[in-house]
Design a protein around this motif. Structure first.
Motif, mmCIF file in Angstrom:
data_model
loop_
_atom_site.group_PDB
_atom_site.id
_atom_site.type_symbol
_atom_site.label_atom_id
_atom_site.label_comp_id
_atom_site.label_asym_id
_atom_site.label_seq_id
_atom_site.Cartn_x
_atom_site.Cartn_y
_atom_site.Cartn_z
ATOM 1 N N TYR A 29 10.784 19.155 -6.705
ATOM 2 C CA TYR A 29 9.885 18.370 -5.858
ATOM 3 C C TYR A 29 10.651 17.229 -5.194
ATOM 4 O O TYR A 29 10.531 17.009 -3.990
ATOM 5 N N VAL A 30 11.438 16.524 -5.972
ATOM 6 C CA VAL A 30 12.214 15.393 -5.454
ATOM 7 C C VAL A 30 13.178 15.865 -4.367
ATOM 8 O O VAL A 30 13.295 15.248 -3.303
ATOM 9 N N ARG A 31 13.859 16.982 -4.619
ATOM 10 C CA ARG A 31 14.785 17.539 -3.633
ATOM 11 C C ARG A 31 14.049 17.932 -2.358
ATOM 12 O O ARG A 31 14.461 17.582 -1.250
ATOM 13 N N ALA A 32 12.935 18.650 -2.508
ATOM 14 C CA ALA A 32 12.182 19.119 -1.340
ATOM 15 C C ALA A 32 11.644 17.938 -0.530
ATOM 16 O O ALA A 32 11.678 17.959 0.708
ATOM 17 N N GLU A 33 11.168 16.912 -1.218
ATOM 18 C CA GLU A 33 10.651 15.736 -0.506
ATOM 19 C C GLU A 33 11.771 15.048 0.278
ATOM 20 O O GLU A 33 11.593 14.690 1.445
ATOM 21 N N ARG A 34 12.922 14.887 -0.353
ATOM 22 C CA ARG A 34 14.064 14.236 0.301
ATOM 23 C C ARG A 34 14.494 15.020 1.546
ATOM 24 O O ARG A 34 14.678 14.455 2.623
ATOM 25 N N GLU A 35 14.609 16.340 1.398
ATOM 26 C CA GLU A 35 15.021 17.179 2.526
ATOM 27 C C GLU A 35 13.976 17.166 3.639
ATOM 28 O O GLU A 35 14.306 17.122 4.823
ATOM 29 N N TYR A 36 12.708 17.186 3.247
ATOM 30 C CA TYR A 36 11.628 17.152 4.241
ATOM 31 C C TYR A 36 11.663 15.845 5.029
ATOM 32 O O TYR A 36 11.595 15.855 6.259
ATOM 33 N N LEU A 37 11.761 14.728 4.334
ATOM 34 C CA LEU A 37 11.752 13.436 5.022
ATOM 35 C C LEU A 37 12.945 13.290 5.958
ATOM 36 O O LEU A 37 12.821 12.731 7.051
ATOM 37 N N GLN A 38 14.083 13.829 5.551
ATOM 38 C CA GLN A 38 15.282 13.755 6.387
ATOM 39 C C GLN A 38 15.085 14.546 7.693
ATOM 40 O O GLN A 38 15.326 14.031 8.783
ATOM 41 N N ILE A 39 14.612 15.775 7.567
ATOM 42 C CA ILE A 39 14.431 16.590 8.782
ATOM 43 C C ILE A 39 13.239 16.105 9.604
ATOM 44 O O ILE A 39 13.253 16.179 10.835
ATOM 45 N N ALA A 40 12.229 15.570 8.942
ATOM 46 C CA ALA A 40 11.058 15.056 9.658
ATOM 47 C C ALA A 40 11.458 13.906 10.582
ATOM 48 O O ALA A 40 10.983 13.824 11.720
ATOM 49 N N ARG A 41 12.334 13.030 10.104
ATOM 50 C CA ARG A 41 12.805 11.925 10.947
ATOM 51 C C ARG A 41 13.548 12.452 12.173
ATOM 52 O O ARG A 41 13.371 11.963 13.292
ATOM 53 N N GLN A 42 14.374 13.455 11.971
ATOM 54 C CA GLN A 42 15.143 14.025 13.090
ATOM 55 C C GLN A 42 14.203 14.665 14.118
ATOM 56 O O GLN A 42 14.382 14.487 15.327
ATOM 57 N N VAL A 43 13.236 15.422 13.633
ATOM 58 C CA VAL A 43 12.290 16.094 14.541
ATOM 59 C C VAL A 43 11.451 15.065 15.288
ATOM 60 O O VAL A 43 11.247 15.184 16.501
ATOM 61 N N ALA A 44 10.969 14.035 14.588
ATOM 62 C CA ALA A 44 10.167 12.995 15.233
ATOM 63 C C ALA A 44 10.979 12.267 16.302
ATOM 64 O O ALA A 44 10.459 11.951 17.377
ATOM 65 N N ASP A 45 12.252 12.029 16.026
ATOM 66 C CA ASP A 45 13.109 11.367 17.019
ATOM 67 C C ASP A 45 13.250 12.220 18.281
ATOM 68 O O ASP A 45 13.273 11.698 19.387
ATOM 69 N N ARG A 46 13.333 13.521 18.119
ATOM 70 C CA ARG A 46 13.511 14.408 19.278
ATOM 71 C C ARG A 46 12.212 14.669 20.033
ATOM 72 O O ARG A 46 12.209 14.747 21.256
ATOM 73 N N LEU A 47 11.116 14.834 19.291
ATOM 74 C CA LEU A 47 9.841 15.161 19.927
ATOM 75 C C LEU A 47 9.070 13.940 20.389
ATOM 76 O O LEU A 47 8.208 14.047 21.258
ATOM 77 N N GLY A 48 9.340 12.821 19.791
ATOM 78 C CA GLY A 48 8.523 11.635 20.015
ATOM 79 C C GLY A 48 7.434 11.585 18.946
ATOM 80 O O GLY A 48 6.989 12.609 18.430
ATOM 81 N N TYR A 49 7.013 10.371 18.633
ATOM 82 C CA TYR A 49 6.088 10.183 17.523
ATOM 83 C C TYR A 49 4.751 10.891 17.746
ATOM 84 O O TYR A 49 4.223 11.530 16.833
ATOM 85 N N ASP A 50 4.174 10.786 18.938
ATOM 86 C CA ASP A 50 2.836 11.335 19.173
ATOM 87 C C ASP A 50 2.781 12.847 18.954
ATOM 88 O O ASP A 50 1.898 13.345 18.251
#
Length: 89
Positions: A29-50
């Motif tokens: 769970y800890v690993r999956a959460e860490r990996e998710y948050l890392q990629i989520a930040r990258q995707v949000a930066d590229r797509l924009g927050y909205d």
């Protein structure tokens, strides 16, 4: 019975903290959460927050519906199994 379940699960201010502690004790769970948050930040930066926020809301709803459907499926299997066992007695 419903009142008891409500008191145990809904009216329990300590429950969310206990769940948080439990989840953080599960290495996958800890690993999956860490990996998710890392990629989520990258995707949000590229797509924009909205757009990212809208995507995440839809994904969360889809996953919740899928989890509910799986839960209902298992409940149905349990009912069939219990009914089958009762017929054998």
């Amino acid at each position: 019975m419903n009142t008891l379940l409500y008191a145990v699960f809904q009216d329990n201010p300590l429950l969310s903290n206990e769940i948080y502690k439990f989840c953080n004790g599960v290495p996958d769970y800890v690993r999956a959460e860490r990996e998710y948050l890392q990629i989520a930040r990258q995707v949000a930066d590229r797509l924009g927050y909205d757009l990212y926020n809208e995507f995440e809301e839809k994904l969360n709803d889809y996953m919740a519906q899928q989890l509910d459907a799986c839960y209902l499926f298992v409940l149905g299997l349990r009912r069939e199994l219990a009914a089958g066992l009762m017929l054998e007695e």
